[in-house]
Design a protein around this motif. Structure first.
Motif, PDB file in Angstrom:
ATOM      1  N   ASN A   1      43.278  39.541 -10.250  1.00 53.18           N
ATOM      2  CA  ASN A   1      44.326  41.117  -9.034  1.00 53.18           C
ATOM      3  C   ASN A   1      42.875  41.552  -8.909  1.00 53.18           C
ATOM      4  OD1 ASN A   1      45.201  37.547  -8.438  1.00 53.18           O
ATOM      5  ND2 ASN A   1      47.184  38.765  -9.125  1.00 53.18           N
ATOM      6  N   GLU A   2      42.757  42.594  -9.634  1.00 56.65           N
ATOM      7  CA  GLU A   2      42.142  43.504 -10.312  1.00 56.65           C
ATOM      8  C   GLU A   2      43.153  44.919  -9.967  1.00 56.65           C
ATOM      9  OE1 GLU A   2      37.779  43.935  -9.192  1.00 56.65           O
ATOM     10  OE2 GLU A   2      38.983  43.136  -7.184  1.00 56.65           O
ATOM     11  N   ASN A   3      44.436  44.365 -10.765  1.00 58.34           N
ATOM     12  CA  ASN A   3      45.254  45.221 -11.185  1.00 58.34           C
ATOM     13  C   ASN A   3      46.026  45.080 -12.205  1.00 58.34           C
ATOM     14  OD1 ASN A   3      47.121  42.873 -10.458  1.00 58.34           O
ATOM     15  ND2 ASN A   3      48.062  43.624  -8.402  1.00 58.34           N
ATOM     16  N   GLY A   4      45.950  46.382 -12.579  1.00 58.83           N
ATOM     17  CA  GLY A   4      46.189  46.675 -14.623  1.00 58.83           C
ATOM     18  C   GLY A   4      45.166  46.556 -15.398  1.00 58.83           C
ATOM     19  N   TYR A   5      45.907  47.363 -16.554  1.00 54.74           N
ATOM     20  CA  TYR A   5      44.530  47.069 -17.426  1.00 54.74           C
ATOM     21  C   TYR A   5      44.051  46.005 -17.687  1.00 54.74           C
ATOM     22  CZ  TYR A   5      41.811  48.877 -21.336  1.00 54.74           C
ATOM     23  OH  TYR A   5      41.144  48.669 -22.159  1.00 54.74           O
ATOM     24  N   VAL A   6      42.763  45.756 -18.202  1.00 53.91           N
ATOM     25  CA  VAL A   6      42.665  45.002 -18.912  1.00 53.91           C
ATOM     26  C   VAL A   6      41.151  45.195 -19.338  1.00 53.91           C
ATOM     27  CG1 VAL A   6      42.281  42.119 -18.802  1.00 53.91           C
ATOM     28  CG2 VAL A   6      43.452  43.122 -17.488  1.00 53.91           C
ATOM     29  N   GLY A   7      41.417  45.208 -20.809  1.00 52.84           N
ATOM     30  CA  GLY A   7      40.339  45.309 -21.169  1.00 52.84           C
ATOM     31  C   GLY A   7      38.900  44.869 -21.232  1.00 52.84           C
ATOM     32  N   VAL A   8      37.712  45.496 -21.649  1.00 58.18           N
ATOM     33  CA  VAL A   8      36.487  44.396 -21.369  1.00 58.18           C
ATOM     34  C   VAL A   8      35.918  43.412 -21.646  1.00 58.18           C
ATOM     35  CG1 VAL A   8      34.177  45.086 -20.873  1.00 58.18           C
ATOM     36  CG2 VAL A   8      35.494  46.896 -20.909  1.00 58.18           C
ATOM     37  N   ASP A   9      36.574  43.556 -22.969  1.00 56.83           N
ATOM     38  CA  ASP A   9      36.399  42.150 -23.926  1.00 56.83           C
ATOM     39  C   ASP A   9      37.258  41.184 -23.356  1.00 56.83           C
ATOM     40  OD1 ASP A   9      34.740  42.866 -24.955  1.00 56.83           O
ATOM     41  OD2 ASP A   9      35.749  42.999 -27.070  1.00 56.83           O
ATOM     42  N   THR A  10      38.577  41.134 -23.430  1.00 56.79           N
ATOM     43  CA  THR A  10      39.756  40.014 -22.255  1.00 56.79           C
ATOM     44  C   THR A  10      38.791  39.527 -21.196  1.00 56.79           C
ATOM     45  OG1 THR A  10      41.299  41.199 -23.515  1.00 56.79           O
ATOM     46  CG2 THR A  10      41.891  39.758 -21.993  1.00 56.79           C
ATOM     47  N   LYS A  11      38.179  40.495 -20.445  1.00 52.14           N
ATOM     48  CA  LYS A  11      38.032  39.929 -18.711  1.00 52.14           C
ATOM     49  C   LYS A  11      37.132  39.180 -19.213  1.00 52.14           C
ATOM     50  CE  LYS A  11      37.007  42.017 -14.820  1.00 52.14           C
ATOM     51  NZ  LYS A  11      36.257  43.699 -13.483  1.00 52.14           N
ATOM     52  N   LYS A  12      35.956  39.818 -19.989  1.00 53.36           N
ATOM     53  CA  LYS A  12      34.935  38.464 -20.403  1.00 53.36           C
ATOM     54  C   LYS A  12      35.456  37.110 -20.639  1.00 53.36           C
ATOM     55  CE  LYS A  12      30.754  38.433 -22.438  1.00 53.36           C
ATOM     56  NZ  LYS A  12      29.857  38.970 -23.151  1.00 53.36           N
ATOM     57  N   LYS A  13      36.081  37.333 -21.799  1.00 49.33           N
ATOM     58  CA  LYS A  13      36.624  36.324 -22.121  1.00 49.33           C
ATOM     59  C   LYS A  13      36.951  35.317 -20.700  1.00 49.33           C
ATOM     60  CE  LYS A  13      38.935  37.636 -25.832  1.00 49.33           C
ATOM     61  NZ  LYS A  13      39.790  37.662 -26.294  1.00 49.33           N
ATOM     62  N   VAL A  14      38.123  36.219 -20.250  1.00 51.06           N
ATOM     63  CA  VAL A  14      38.033  34.961 -18.565  1.00 51.06           C
ATOM     64  C   VAL A  14      37.730  34.332 -17.762  1.00 51.06           C
ATOM     65  CG1 VAL A  14      40.518  35.969 -16.583  1.00 51.06           C
ATOM     66  CG2 VAL A  14      40.828  36.647 -18.768  1.00 51.06           C
ATOM     67  N   LEU A  15      37.054  35.685 -17.760  1.00 52.79           N
ATOM     68  CA  LEU A  15      35.936  34.707 -16.939  1.00 52.79           C
ATOM     69  C   LEU A  15      34.946  34.313 -16.953  1.00 52.79           C
ATOM     70  CD1 LEU A  15      34.345  38.725 -15.412  1.00 52.79           C
ATOM     71  CD2 LEU A  15      35.693  37.126 -14.278  1.00 52.79           C
ATOM     72  N   GLN A  16      35.076  33.607 -18.264  1.00 53.85           N
ATOM     73  CA  GLN A  16      34.291  33.766 -18.925  1.00 53.85           C
ATOM     74  C   GLN A  16      34.615  31.310 -18.981  1.00 53.85           C
ATOM     75  OE1 GLN A  16      32.620  34.740 -22.783  1.00 53.85           O
ATOM     76  NE2 GLN A  16      30.914  35.308 -22.033  1.00 53.85           N
ATOM     77  N   ALA A  17      35.701  31.474 -19.191  1.00 53.81           N
ATOM     78  CA  ALA A  17      36.912  30.721 -19.214  1.00 53.81           C
ATOM     79  C   ALA A  17      37.026  30.225 -17.160  1.00 53.81           C
ATOM     80  CB  ALA A  17      37.744  30.702 -19.415  1.00 53.81           C
ATOM     81  N   ILE A  18      36.758  31.227 -16.708  1.00 53.28           N
ATOM     82  CA  ILE A  18      36.879  30.484 -15.410  1.00 53.28           C
ATOM     83  C   ILE A  18      35.634  29.377 -15.026  1.00 53.28           C
ATOM     84  CG2 ILE A  18      37.453  31.061 -13.109  1.00 53.28           C
ATOM     85  CD1 ILE A  18      39.008  33.351 -13.769  1.00 53.28           C
ATOM     86  N   ALA A  19      34.570  30.478 -15.225  1.00 51.63           N
ATOM     87  CA  ALA A  19      33.676  29.472 -15.421  1.00 51.63           C
ATOM     88  C   ALA A  19      33.583  28.383 -15.713  1.00 51.63           C
ATOM     89  CB  ALA A  19      32.329  30.622 -15.914  1.00 51.63           C
ATOM     90  N   LYS A  20      33.989  28.169 -17.574  1.00 53.00           N
ATOM     91  CA  LYS A  20      33.702  26.851 -18.178  1.00 53.00           C
ATOM     92  C   LYS A  20      34.256  26.031 -17.015  1.00 53.00           C
ATOM     93  CE  LYS A  20      34.461  25.474 -22.517  1.00 53.00           C
ATOM     94  NZ  LYS A  20      34.675  25.027 -23.881  1.00 53.00           N
ATOM     95  N   LEU A  21      35.817  25.956 -17.105  1.00 51.63           N
ATOM     96  CA  LEU A  21      36.799  24.764 -16.332  1.00 51.63           C
ATOM     97  C   LEU A  21      36.329  24.728 -15.205  1.00 51.63           C
ATOM     98  CD1 LEU A  21      39.963  26.631 -17.633  1.00 51.63           C
ATOM     99  CD2 LEU A  21      38.022  24.296 -19.395  1.00 51.63           C
ATOM    100  N   ASN A  22      35.277  25.370 -14.578  1.00 51.27           N
ATOM    101  CA  ASN A  22      34.899  25.766 -12.808  1.00 51.27           C
ATOM    102  C   ASN A  22      36.422  25.235 -12.167  1.00 51.27           C
ATOM    103  OD1 ASN A  22      33.635  25.140 -10.517  1.00 51.27           O
ATOM    104  ND2 ASN A  22      33.484  22.990 -11.144  1.00 51.27           N
TER     105      ASN A  22
END
Lengths: 325, 325
Positions: free
Chosen positions: B23-44
Motif C-alpha cells: 500500500n506504500e503507506n507507513g515506514y518500511v526499511g529498504v532491505d525489508t522492502k526488498k525482501k518482501v518484493l522478492q518474496a512476492i516475485a518468488k511466490l508469483n
C-alpha cells in the motif's frame, strides 16, 4: 462555472501548467505551484475536491466494491453511497468484482494503493480473510460479518413476509429458491421463509441456485417448471430471477396470479414495469447505501459511539403477481 | 492461491509489513522492502497487478466514466471494457457521473490525480472542453467528437431500420421520440428515423425528451399517450423508455402489437424478459466496450496506424412488440 482557463489566466500561467499542478505530474516550480493554488483558492475553483485535497495533502477518495453492476439493485446501492459521500466532500471510486475473488482482491489493493481513506464492500468473499491486511476503515454493505461493521436489511423478516403472504393468499405448493450459500443475507431470507412455511399447512420444495446473475436467471426459471410443474407459488431469490420466472410462466400459458403467484426480492425499478407488475420484498437500497457511507464517515472521523452494524427494515410490496385480498 | 500470509512467511516479516509495502503507506526499511518484493516475485503472488506495478513503477489503472449506471446498457459497456482491460493486465476504476457536468469534471481529475494511464468516457459533456487539460490518452465510448478517438454504433442506420420496419408493418401514425439534444448518437438515430419516414407515406409526430433516465421514463410514456392518442407505433429513444411505454400501453388496455407497435433502442437484457418481448435496435454494447479498450491500449502503447474512430453495425431484433410478416 469557473474553468481551468480562468485559473490559468488568474495565475498568469498556461492551462497545461495548471493541469500539471492538479495532476501532480511533470515539473512545476514552487513559486508557480503556489500561484496556481492561490488562483484556485481565490476563484473558488470548486466543489473540486481534487484541488482541495492538494491543499490538505490527503486523499478524499472512498472505494466502493460491488459484486455485479448488471443487477440493478447494486447501482441503486451505489447511488445512495455516492450521494452521501459526495455531500461530505468525498469522491467515490467504483469497482465491479463480478463475483470473482481474484478481481475482488485486485480491487482491494488497487483502492489501497491509490490511498482511499475508506472502503465499502458489497462483495461476497469477506470471510476469506482478504480484507484482513487492509489497514483502512471498512464497512460492509448488504453483507454481514462478525469482524466488520455492516449495513444490511432484515433478511429473515423478508423471507417470512414472502412466505406468510403466499400462504395467506391460498398458495398450496410453494417453491422456495435458495440463493448462493456463501451470501449470508440470502441465507437469512431463505431461513425466514422456510421457518414460516414450517409453521403453515402449505407444502413446499426448495430449489438451490448458485448465483443471482441475470445470465443464469432464465436457466433457473426453466429448471423450476421442468422439475416442479405443480408449483403454484414461487419465492424467488431476487427480482431478476423473479422476472425471468414470470416471463417463462407466461410463455407456458400460465395465468398470473391465478395459476401462479410470484414474490421477488429487492424491489428494483423494473418491478413496477413488468407485466403484470411484480410483488416483491423491498430492501431500501438507496438508504442502505447512504447509511453505509455515513457509518464509514464516522469511522474515518474517529467519532465516539459508532454503531457496530445497522439493520434496516424490509417491506412487502403487493403488486399484481400475488392475489388480491 | 498464494496469500499475503505466504508472502509474509517467505519474507520473514509480518502481514502488516507486507501490507505496508503493497500500500506504500507507513515506514518500511529498504532491505525489508526488498525482501518482501522478492518474496512476492518468488511466490508469483499474482495476477496481482498492484504488486507488479510496484516493480515497474507505473500504474496500470484505466479510468472509465459512465453517465448512468442505472441504465443496464452502461454496465454492459463496462463489462466489455473490463474484460479487455483485465486481459491486458490493467485494472479498471469506474466513475458514475449521473449526467452531471461537475461530477464528470471531478472524476476526470480524480482519475488523473490517481495516475490512470488512460481514460474511456461515455459521458455527455465532451464538447465543454473539460477534457482538454487532461494530458492522457482518451477514448470516447458511445459518444462522438471531432477531437477524440471514439467507438460508437451506427445511429443513423439504427433510426432508419426502426422507421422502415414500422412502415413495412403497416404503421400509419408514428411517434418518434427524440433523445437529449447534446448526445450526438441520439441525434443520429433520430435523424435516421425521420429521413426514412420522410421517404414513406406514414404520418409522424416528434416528441422531444430531455433525458434517458429510468426515473423520467414513466413520465414520457404518460405524456405520449396524453398528447398523441392516435399513435399506432412508437420509435422509443431507448429500451428503458420503450419498456415504460409498453407498460403504460398495457395499462390503458391497448393490444400489443395490434393497436400499438413499439421499437426500442440498445437491446438491454430486459428486452427479452418483458411481456410481450420488446423489438429493438441492437447496439453491440459489450463489443463496443471491448473495442474502446483495445483502441485505448493501442494509444497507450503508441502503436502505429491507430484508428481515429470505430463505428460498429446495429441490428434490428424483431420480437413481439412488432407485427409478424
Amino acid at each position: 462555472m469557473v474553468t481551468i482557463k480562468d485559473v490559468a489566466k488568474e495565475a498568469g500561467v498556461s492551462v497545461a501548467t495548471v493541469s500539471r499542478v492538479l495532476n501532480e505530474n511533470g515539473y512545476v516550480g514552487v513559486d508557480t505551484k503556489k500561484k496556481v493554488l492561490q488562483a484556485i483558492a481565490k476563484l473558488n475553483y470548486s466543489p473540486n475536491e481534487v484541488a482541495r485535497s492538494l491543499y490538505k495533502r490527503r486523499s478524499r477518495l472512498i472505494g466502493l466494491l460491488l459484486p455485479d453492476i448488471t443487477n440493478p439493485f447494486f447501482p441503486q446501492l451505489a447511488r445512495g453511497v455516492e450521494d452521501e459521500v459526495s455531500e461530505a466532500g468525498f469522491r467515490l471510486l467504483l469497482g465491479n468484482s463480478d463475483e470473482n475473488v481474484q478481481k475482488e482482491l485486485d480491487y482491494i489493493q488497487t483502492f489501497a494503493q491509490n490511498n482511499v481513506v475508506g472502503m465499502i464492500s458489497a462483495t461476497s468473499h469477506v470471510d476469506y480473510g482478504i480484507y484482513d491486511a487492509l489497514n483502512l476503515p471498512l464497512v460492509l454493505l448488504d453483507r454481514i460479518s462478525d469482524e466488520y461493521p455492516a449495513v444490511y436489511a432484515d433478511g429473515e423478516e423478508g423471507g417470512r413476509l414472502a412466505a406468510e403472504t403466499l400462504v395467506e393468499k391460498g398458495a398450496k405448493q410453494i417453491t422456495v429458491m435458495k440463493g448462493p450459500s456463501h451470501i449470508k443475507p440470502a441465507q437469512d431470507r431463505y431461513r425466514g421463509a422456510v421457518e414460516a412455511l414450517n409453521r403453515s399447512e402449505a407444502s413446499y420444495t426448495v430449489m438451490s441456485t448458485t448465483s443471482f446473475s441475470f445470465e443464469d436467471a432464465k436457466g433457473w426459471a426453466e429448471e423450476l417448471f421442468a422439475k416442479y410443474p405443480e408449483t403454484d407459488a414461487v419465492i424467488a431469490s431476487n427480482d431478476m430471477v423473479a422476472i425471468a420466472i414470470l416471463h417463462e410462466a407466461l410463455q407456458l400459458g400460465k395465468r398470473i396470479p391465478e395459476d401462479l403467484q410470484i414474490i421477488g426480492y429487492d424491489d428494483i425499478p423494473q418491478c413496477s414495469l413488468s407485466y403484470p407488475t411484480l410483488s416483491t420484498v423491498r430492501q431500501p437500497a438507496y438508504e442502505m447505501g447512504r447509511q453505509a457511507a455515513r457509518l464509514l464517515m464516522k469511522t474515518i472521523n474517529k467519532e465516539q459511539e459508532i454503531e457496530k452494524s445497522i439493520q434496516l427494515p424490509v417491506q412487502l410490496i403487493e403488486r399484481n403477481t400475488t392475489r388480491k385480498g
